[in-house]
Design an enzyme around this catalytic site. Sequence first.
Site, short mmCIF file in Angstrom:
data_model
loop_
_atom_site.label_atom_id
_atom_site.label_comp_id
_atom_site.label_asym_id
_atom_site.label_seq_id
_atom_site.Cartn_x
_atom_site.Cartn_y
_atom_site.Cartn_z
N CYS A 216 -5.91 -11.92 -27.47
CA CYS A 216 -6.20 -10.64 -26.83
C CYS A 216 -6.93 -10.78 -25.49
CB CYS A 216 -7.06 -9.77 -27.75
SG CYS A 216 -6.47 -9.73 -29.46
N HIS B 215 -14.14 -4.25 -24.54
CA HIS B 215 -12.98 -4.65 -25.32
C HIS B 215 -12.57 -3.47 -26.20
CE1 HIS B 215 -10.13 -7.39 -27.06
NE2 HIS B 215 -10.63 -7.24 -28.29
N HIS C 70 -3.90 -1.00 -27.76
CA HIS C 70 -4.25 -2.41 -27.55
C HIS C 70 -3.01 -3.14 -27.06
CE1 HIS C 70 -5.78 -6.35 -27.89
NE2 HIS C 70 -6.56 -6.19 -28.95
N SER D 37 26.09 -11.63 38.87
CA SER D 37 25.77 -11.57 40.30
C SER D 37 24.31 -11.94 40.53
CB SER D 37 26.12 -10.19 40.86
OG SER D 37 25.96 -10.16 42.25
#
Length: 992
Positions: free
Chosen positions: A174, A310, A350, A600
């Site tokens: 995780c 978390h 999650h 020219s």
Amino acid sequence: MTHEDNDFRVAVVGMACRFPDAVTVEGYWRNLCDGRESVGPLAPESRPADAPAGYVHAGARLADADRFDAEFFAMSPREVQLTDPQHRLFLLCAWEAFEDAGFVPAENPAPVGVFAGASISTYLLRNLVGHARLLDNPSSQLHALHGNAPDYLASKVSYKLDLTGPSVAVQTACSTSLVAVHQAAQALLDFQCDVAVAGGASVQVPQEAGYIYEEGSILSPDGHCRAFDAEAGGTVFGSGVGVVVLKRLADAVADGDRVHAVILGSAVNNDGANKIGYTAPGIAGQRAVIREALSAAGIGAETIGYVEAHGTGTRLGDPIEVSALTAAYREHTDAVQYCALGSVKTNVGHLNAAGGVAGFIKAVLAVRDGLIPASLHYSRPNPEIDFASSPFFVNTELRTWPDRVRRAGVSAFGIGGTNAHVIVEQPPARRAVATTQGPRAVLVSGRTATDADRLVARLAAHLGAEAAELPGVAHTLAHGRRRFAHRRMVVANTTAEAAAALAAPLTGEAVAAPAVAWLFPGQGVALGDLTELAAVPAFGAGLRTCAQLLRERYGFDLHRAARGAGGTEQTQVALFAVEYALAGMWREFGVVPRELLGHSLGELVAATVAGVFELPDALGLVVERGRVMAAAPQGAMLAVSLGAAQLAERLPDDVWTAADNSATRCVVAGTRSAIERFAAALATDGVASSPLPVGHAFHTPLMDEAAARFAEAVGAVPRRAPHTEFWSNLTGAPITAAEAVDPGYWARQMTSTVRFREAALGVLGRNTTTVGLEVGPGKSLVSFLRTADRRTPTVGTLGAESGPGAIVTAAGRLWLAGVEVDFAAVHGDEGRTVVSLPTYPFALRRYWVDPPQVQAHEPRIDVVPEAAAIEHAAASRPSAASEADDDEFADSVRGRVAGIWRSALGIDELDHAANFFELGGDSLLAVQVATRLRAVFPLELALGDLFAAPTIAGMAATISDHLIQRLDELSDSEVELLLNEQGPARERSDNA
């Protein structure tokens, strides 16, 4: 510590994502600020008929997980079908993150690192493994391994985007993607790379599948994640991909990058055995990693206003996380409830290996914009958490950041105990960049015309809705986007003008390796008002240099001459100075000529640019040339709509061909009366003609005396062989070194026909990718060039307009044709400013292999079965071969080869001349194809045969040649069997 410590800080300069309900970072941030939950009920029809007890029909779905742009990344359909959507979407996001950063890896030699991880491939396990036919040989198995194993995620991105820094697969469950961010930051600070990509991917297959809740597990009983709440019962897993681009802060500031946030410090550790079990969180390890990150950042915890936790919403995990945070913060402060706490898992679920980067991007956006989104589903605290005496409170509403300094911590803790914590701070104030006002070229390109048009539409909508500064927009598009062949361009002074102009942009297709031909016109074109043009610094500086030299050395007033005062003695000098200054301007803009061709007087400019004459001497020669030609007998010139051969049949003795310009345009000259008579005769015959605004008969014997005097002037100045080849008016061929320095050549050039048509054909014949640029007023020479070849892209520097807008437009038109142009120089910008703009509009198509059990109800696998393809090819071909049937025999072989290719590449329609490797084939697929060819044809084909003849036609020709040589060795029945075989034969034992 402050941003004065830039050498030890890392900047977040680019971001991209695919999260539930969000395909862009902007959409993701909008969802978070709106408090939107993207976890919800799944489709009713996907609910199992006999759902077991505890089944929860909820999840977080990811849009377009089955879609990809195979051609953009040079992958065959078969390769994409065998590639996990985690790998595919990560590659798409990596490209978009680079675009968000305004960084083009293919055009930047800096080493770029990749640090990335993915979850286990449920696509492989649930969809691919059951199809034995897809994985029936070693090369297919290796393809599936490389496309599905997390080990190859980072290196595949490095390969596809040509990134040469460290490429590291990260796998810590995780915490994977936050560990990847930490490792990327460390690699930058250790100078292992100059730019780094970090992130993670997790895509569950199937998307429409719920889960079974078990008491005490980490899964939620009701399909909601209630982090830190008393009713928290677990989390809900979802799918997502997140990618960030990082640079050392000092480099980002120096490069003018847009910095989203600054990484102050980070840390990674592991719990070890100091916890109750392998899958359990460890309070000591979490506390330690937070302490270490604070130490690395060199700041106190009291300065942090938000922590993206978390926050899985489990009864055990949440209290441990808050306890660890509190313990680490108490070493710095006794303050209570000053720091907001939240978890993005309450919004999107999650995301497993992508969970850390999802939280990281949220924190980056929070410190950048000064807003803290609400953490959802929180009403009262988990009874095991003592928020009242902690530094934290759960943020339940969108909150404006209360502090001047905005800092946030981000945590991710993996099962198995690998913990990561990163601390970010608001970006430093952007330094002012000196930009000039004026028109800007807005450049857009796509791999296909459709892609380019879709991007134009996206950009127009964006510019119409956002208050972006046009200089930043133009710079980002010119320098922060990969250049593709199909191009669109507008020129505008404001963002609003650009948005409106994009409704009808100029279009073009870049030629490969364009060869720019600078074309310098001669007398007979009007200069116009140069006031605005002189304001272009790169041109004005060159013109002022010429004016000063002319005034100081020759007493010549260039400004008066440029206003059109006087005759040919004034006009020639002014025209020379303008063209020479324009040449210097284009060189400063990065437009380097492959060919020089003047007409020219223009040939004298070409010779000076090529180094035959120094500028002061060349200016003196032009003054003298104009003076002696003005003293020549009066005459006239007439443009005639005839080719040289047709014209020659009509010319009287007193009229000469002065210029052979194109197949349908010539110029004649003579005395005024002779020209008037000839014009009348042409009119009688219905031939169009028009007089030129000149008073002399240039490039005729009437210039003999002037030419002789000019040769003396040329002989009096230093001359050198040209360092750049230019084309001769006299011969229509590249000039030789001897001719270039010969005074007699320049005399003959004044009295002879200008053979421009021959020279133009020579330029085009030598360079099939010529892009003509008229370096002077008007567009006569580029029109003559296009008459020679209508496909040739041409650009006129000055047309009806002659100000800065005309120059920017001309530069843009060159870019449309594929010419490299330094638009920072064109726009006069001294620094770079990257702004947020729409990213590439990938042409997404479904590439998917459905699981075997749903084949009766779902679409078939998008694969052409090899046996069926070969059977179809054989059925449509003759079944016998003889010396009289060579073509039919070759067709049969091509059909068999094509069937094998279709099977290997997954492409239904194949051109027999298409290159196997350009279609997405690689060495592994080549092995597979060679093996199957050996199984079908009784030959010992080597792998090198496919590399030597990488087309269906080429491979079939190789096989046919070998087979025809062996026909005498085969019986009639063997030949019959070979040509009527239905599908591939069993491999012979010597190929087993």
